[in-house]
Enzyme design. Sequence first.
Site, PDB file in Angstrom:
ATOM      1  N   ARG A   1      -3.031 -14.914   4.913  1.00  0.00           N
ATOM      2  CA  ARG A   1      -4.325 -15.350   5.440  1.00  0.00           C
ATOM      3  C   ARG A   1      -5.091 -16.034   4.334  1.00  0.00           C
ATOM      4  O   ARG A   1      -4.966 -15.662   3.157  1.00  0.00           O
ATOM      5  CB  ARG A   1      -5.155 -14.135   5.913  1.00  0.00           C
ATOM      6  CG  ARG A   1      -4.859 -13.689   7.333  1.00  0.00           C
ATOM      7  CD  ARG A   1      -5.335 -14.709   8.359  1.00  0.00           C
ATOM      8  NE  ARG A   1      -5.079 -14.294   9.716  1.00  0.00           N
ATOM      9  CZ  ARG A   1      -3.955 -14.514  10.400  1.00  0.00           C
ATOM     10  NH1 ARG A   1      -2.955 -15.153   9.834  1.00  0.00           N
ATOM     11  NH2 ARG A   1      -3.823 -14.109  11.650  1.00  0.00           N
TER      12      ARG A   1
ATOM     13  N   HIS B   1      -1.218 -23.870   8.808  1.00  0.00           N
ATOM     14  CA  HIS B   1      -1.096 -22.556   9.477  1.00  0.00           C
ATOM     15  C   HIS B   1      -0.069 -22.622  10.618  1.00  0.00           C
ATOM     16  O   HIS B   1      -0.414 -22.411  11.798  1.00  0.00           O
ATOM     17  CB  HIS B   1      -2.468 -22.087   9.990  1.00  0.00           C
ATOM     18  CG  HIS B   1      -2.541 -20.601  10.192  1.00  0.00           C
ATOM     19  ND1 HIS B   1      -3.672 -19.860   9.991  1.00  0.00           N
ATOM     20  CD2 HIS B   1      -1.596 -19.697  10.591  1.00  0.00           C
ATOM     21  CE1 HIS B   1      -3.431 -18.583  10.265  1.00  0.00           C
ATOM     22  NE2 HIS B   1      -2.176 -18.459  10.629  1.00  0.00           N
TER      23      HIS B   1
ATOM     24  N   GLU C   1     -10.257 -22.260   6.645  1.00  0.00           N
ATOM     25  CA  GLU C   1      -9.489 -23.269   7.388  1.00  0.00           C
ATOM     26  C   GLU C   1     -10.114 -23.508   8.771  1.00  0.00           C
ATOM     27  O   GLU C   1     -10.747 -22.603   9.313  1.00  0.00           O
ATOM     28  CB  GLU C   1      -8.021 -22.806   7.521  1.00  0.00           C
ATOM     29  CG  GLU C   1      -7.828 -21.551   8.333  1.00  0.00           C
ATOM     30  CD  GLU C   1      -6.375 -21.062   8.309  1.00  0.00           C
ATOM     31  OE1 GLU C   1      -5.761 -20.973   7.228  1.00  0.00           O
ATOM     32  OE2 GLU C   1      -5.879 -20.729   9.400  1.00  0.00           O
TER      33      GLU C   1
ATOM     34  N   ARG D   1       0.846  -1.204   0.000  1.00  0.00           N
ATOM     35  CA  ARG D   1       0.000   0.000   0.000  1.00  0.00           C
ATOM     36  C   ARG D   1       0.874   1.244   0.000  1.00  0.00           C
ATOM     37  O   ARG D   1       0.635   2.207  -0.690  1.00  0.00           O
ATOM     38  CB  ARG D   1      -0.893   0.024   1.244  1.00  0.00           C
ATOM     39  CG  ARG D   1      -2.248  -0.580   1.011  1.00  0.00           C
ATOM     40  CD  ARG D   1      -3.023  -0.589   2.273  1.00  0.00           C
ATOM     41  NE  ARG D   1      -2.188  -1.119   3.361  1.00  0.00           N
ATOM     42  CZ  ARG D   1      -2.637  -1.404   4.571  1.00  0.00           C
ATOM     43  NH1 ARG D   1      -3.880  -1.200   4.864  1.00  0.00           N
ATOM     44  NH2 ARG D   1      -1.837  -1.885   5.503  1.00  0.00           N
TER      45      ARG D   1
HETATM   46  C1  DGY Z   1      -0.426 -14.626  13.085  1.00  0.00           C
HETATM   47  O1  DGY Z   1       0.204 -14.323  14.086  1.00  0.00           O
HETATM   48  O2  DGY Z   1      -1.219 -13.851  12.537  1.00  0.00           O
HETATM   49  C2  DGY Z   1      -0.208 -15.994  12.553  1.00  0.00           C
HETATM   50  O3  DGY Z   1      -0.863 -16.203  11.365  1.00  0.00           O
HETATM   51  C3  DGY Z   1      -0.607 -17.022  13.577  1.00  0.00           C
HETATM   52  O4  DGY Z   1      -1.987 -17.002  13.720  1.00  0.00           O
END
Ligand code: DGY
Length: 328
Positions: free
Chosen positions: A240, A287, A269, A179
């Site tokens: 994410r 994750h 997930e 950004r």
């Molecule tokens: C975060 O800290 O955002 C990692 O993805 C662990 O959830």
Amino acid sequence: MNKPAVLVARAVFPEVLTRLEQHFQVEHNQADEVWSRDQLVARLKGKAGVFTTGGERIDAEVLAACPTLKICANMAVGFNNFDLPAMTAAKVLGTNTPDVLTETTADFGFALLMATARRVTEGEHYLRAGQWTKWAYDMFAGSDVHGSTLGILGMGRIGQGIARRGAHGFGMKVIYHNRSRLSPELEAECKASYVSKEELLRSSDHLVLVLPYSAQSHHAIGPAELAQMKPTANLVNIARGGIVDDAALAQALRDRRIAAAGLDVFEGEPKVHPDLLTVPNVVLTPHIASATVPTRRAMANLAADNLIGFLVNGKPLTPLNPEVLAAA
Ligand code: DGY
């Protein structure tokens, strides 16, 4: 004096629980049950604080049902499980765990990039299945990492960590899109050049996604973006789920419109799009980018420090909406 009541929504390191119990009446979940939203709300009743781990959604409805809540301390740097404007409106503080996981997560981004480029898990599955009967010149031939072009989408602290690893460790040319552009000093330190998103998609041999999830970044990588990538490119998502359109990615992998992908995060997930489970050219992990024992311990302690800092001393360490403090 009565200690404030807090809820720890998932299992945590026992010593972190012990620390919290010194300051609070703690309701915990060491059995690590996955609670429904209603079960979470029921347990939040009467609590001043909650220790969350990224999977517990805190929004206007939850806040309205739990008027005693003053702080939600996430054990994660990402906080897309929080509706932050709703929390601010309800005068509920949100905190996260930045910095303590930066290098560990960047290490993992690089691990996934390497595993994807060099087809490590494909090779392992082949070997374990007893299919390795002879060597062949093109067996699991992947793509080079050293000297290639590393693209980074989202150039926060973790993105910068990945850039430094690529530029200094592997002699990669580093390009990024974000950004906002980094300062000239940081660009020089990361040896990274700012490019448009189109240029990033077109030129990256390895594209790593490290941007936060928001309505704006939803499906930032979909069919149109995948079509702009090189057919030899690798895509790595440690950001994410939801940033990548997983169905479109599975199709692109199946059609070899890109070479491979490494995914640590998924839409919806812990469910994983079934098509991703059947394409061979993807490395899938559950994750775990920040999952080393020292880092997870540091994250848990920082989340606990935020609860103690705010509810006991009025000074949280890493507030997300400090305007709540100013208004208090
Ligand atoms: C975060 O800290 O955002 C990692 O993805 C662990 O959830």
